[in-house]
Design a protein around this motif. Structure first.
Motif, PDB file in Angstrom:
ATOM      1  N   UNK A   1      46.893  46.249  40.374  1.00 28.65           N
ATOM      2  CA  UNK A   1      45.767  46.933  39.806  1.00 28.65           C
ATOM      3  C   UNK A   1      46.100  47.518  38.438  1.00 28.65           C
ATOM      4  N   UNK A   2      47.300  48.053  38.333  1.00 24.49           N
ATOM      5  CA  UNK A   2      47.716  48.627  37.057  1.00 24.49           C
ATOM      6  C   UNK A   2      47.780  47.551  35.979  1.00 24.49           C
ATOM      7  N   UNK A   3      48.296  46.388  36.325  1.00 23.85           N
ATOM      8  CA  UNK A   3      48.358  45.281  35.368  1.00 23.85           C
ATOM      9  C   UNK A   3      46.959  44.833  34.967  1.00 23.85           C
ATOM     10  N   UNK A   4      46.037  44.791  35.905  1.00 28.98           N
ATOM     11  CA  UNK A   4      44.666  44.387  35.599  1.00 28.98           C
ATOM     12  C   UNK A   4      44.007  45.369  34.646  1.00 28.98           C
ATOM     13  N   UNK A   5      44.213  46.641  34.871  1.00 31.17           N
ATOM     14  CA  UNK A   5      43.644  47.655  33.988  1.00 31.17           C
ATOM     15  C   UNK A   5      44.264  47.544  32.602  1.00 31.17           C
ATOM     16  N   UNK A  14      36.442  48.558  36.498  1.00 28.60           N
ATOM     17  CA  UNK A  14      35.629  49.218  37.513  1.00 28.60           C
ATOM     18  C   UNK A  14      36.253  48.956  38.881  1.00 28.60           C
ATOM     19  N   UNK A  15      36.073  49.896  39.783  1.00 26.33           N
ATOM     20  CA  UNK A  15      36.555  49.709  41.155  1.00 26.33           C
ATOM     21  C   UNK A  15      36.027  48.391  41.715  1.00 26.33           C
ATOM     22  N   UNK A  16      34.773  48.072  41.412  1.00 26.48           N
ATOM     23  CA  UNK A  16      34.184  46.833  41.941  1.00 26.48           C
ATOM     24  C   UNK A  16      34.936  45.603  41.438  1.00 26.48           C
ATOM     25  N   UNK A  17      35.375  45.613  40.163  1.00 27.36           N
ATOM     26  CA  UNK A  17      36.153  44.491  39.619  1.00 27.36           C
ATOM     27  C   UNK A  17      37.480  44.343  40.345  1.00 27.36           C
ATOM     28  N   UNK A  18      38.146  45.464  40.562  1.00 30.06           N
ATOM     29  CA  UNK A  18      39.469  45.438  41.181  1.00 30.06           C
ATOM     30  C   UNK A  18      39.394  45.047  42.650  1.00 30.06           C
ATOM     31  N   UNK A  19      38.347  45.474  43.347  1.00 24.93           N
ATOM     32  CA  UNK A  19      38.189  45.097  44.754  1.00 24.93           C
ATOM     33  C   UNK A  19      38.006  43.592  44.874  1.00 24.93           C
ATOM     34  N   UNK A  20      37.244  43.011  43.972  1.00 30.94           N
ATOM     35  CA  UNK A  20      37.028  41.564  43.977  1.00 30.94           C
ATOM     36  C   UNK A  20      38.310  40.813  43.637  1.00 30.94           C
ATOM     37  N   UNK A  21      39.023  41.310  42.645  1.00 35.92           N
ATOM     38  CA  UNK A  21      40.269  40.690  42.207  1.00 35.92           C
ATOM     39  C   UNK A  21      41.314  40.682  43.326  1.00 35.92           C
ATOM     40  N   UNK A  24      40.168  42.958  48.623  1.00 25.98           N
ATOM     41  CA  UNK A  24      40.277  44.027  49.617  1.00 25.98           C
ATOM     42  C   UNK A  24      39.051  44.917  49.485  1.00 25.98           C
ATOM     43  N   UNK A  25      38.895  45.831  50.421  1.00 23.63           N
ATOM     44  CA  UNK A  25      37.718  46.694  50.417  1.00 23.63           C
ATOM     45  C   UNK A  25      37.775  47.725  49.293  1.00 23.63           C
ATOM     46  N   UNK A  26      36.615  48.186  48.897  1.00 17.72           N
ATOM     47  CA  UNK A  26      36.521  49.192  47.851  1.00 17.72           C
ATOM     48  C   UNK A  26      37.258  50.476  48.229  1.00 17.72           C
ATOM     49  N   UNK A  27      37.173  50.969  49.480  1.00 16.09           N
ATOM     50  CA  UNK A  27      37.942  52.172  49.821  1.00 16.09           C
ATOM     51  C   UNK A  27      39.455  51.982  49.671  1.00 16.09           C
ATOM     52  N   UNK A  28      39.959  50.791  49.965  1.00 15.58           N
ATOM     53  CA  UNK A  28      41.393  50.515  49.798  1.00 15.58           C
ATOM     54  C   UNK A  28      41.777  50.577  48.334  1.00 15.58           C
ATOM     55  N   UNK A  29      40.970  49.961  47.487  1.00 13.70           N
ATOM     56  CA  UNK A  29      41.220  50.000  46.049  1.00 13.70           C
ATOM     57  C   UNK A  29      41.163  51.441  45.552  1.00 13.70           C
ATOM     58  N   UNK A  30      40.149  52.180  45.976  1.00 19.21           N
ATOM     59  CA  UNK A  30      40.000  53.572  45.542  1.00 19.21           C
ATOM     60  C   UNK A  30      41.203  54.414  45.940  1.00 19.21           C
ATOM     61  N   UNK A  32      44.354  53.409  46.304  1.00 20.70           N
ATOM     62  CA  UNK A  32      45.485  53.074  45.435  1.00 20.70           C
ATOM     63  C   UNK A  32      45.263  53.570  44.006  1.00 20.70           C
ATOM     64  N   UNK A  33      44.035  53.509  43.543  1.00 23.20           N
ATOM     65  CA  UNK A  33      43.739  54.028  42.215  1.00 23.20           C
ATOM     66  C   UNK A  33      43.922  55.543  42.159  1.00 23.20           C
ATOM     67  N   UNK A  34      43.623  56.208  43.257  1.00 20.91           N
ATOM     68  CA  UNK A  34      43.832  57.659  43.326  1.00 20.91           C
ATOM     69  C   UNK A  34      45.324  57.982  43.172  1.00 20.91           C
ATOM     70  N   UNK A  35      46.175  57.178  43.774  1.00 28.89           N
ATOM     71  CA  UNK A  35      47.621  57.367  43.637  1.00 28.89           C
ATOM     72  C   UNK A  35      48.034  57.199  42.177  1.00 28.89           C
ATOM     73  N   UNK A  36      47.501  56.166  41.518  1.00 27.19           N
ATOM     74  CA  UNK A  36      47.819  55.955  40.102  1.00 27.19           C
ATOM     75  C   UNK A  36      47.294  57.106  39.244  1.00 27.19           C
TER      76      UNK A  36
END
Length: 83
Positions: A1-5, A14-21, A24-30, A32-36
């Protein structure tokens, strides 16, 4: 996710872009993004129903170094998947 950003031509994802990439589900992406975000590597901005993430100001060198190190590491045999 960090590389994509870091590599996104818009400078943010957007969270929606990363979930698709990541397929995985949007809550899972969210999560991991919270950790970053908590680590200070990214910042976020809510726009309507989605949250957009970008590298935190001044963190580009750190992120670049981190991604270079991670990219150079060999993948452990037990982490590889067969096609």
């Amino acid at each position: 996710m960090l590389a994509a950003i870091a590599s996104d031509s818009r400078g943010e994802c957007c969270v929606c872009d990363l979930a698709e990439l990541a397929n995985v589900s949007q809550p899972t992406v969210s999560h991991h993004l919270r950790v970053l975000k908590d680590s200070g590597l990214v910042t976020s901005q809510r726009r309507a129903t989605w949250v957009w993430y970008r590298l935190a100001p001044g963190r580009e060198p750190t992120v670049s170094t981190l991604l270079t190190i991670l990219n150079a590491r060999p993948v452990p045999a037990n982490a590889r998947t067969s096609a």
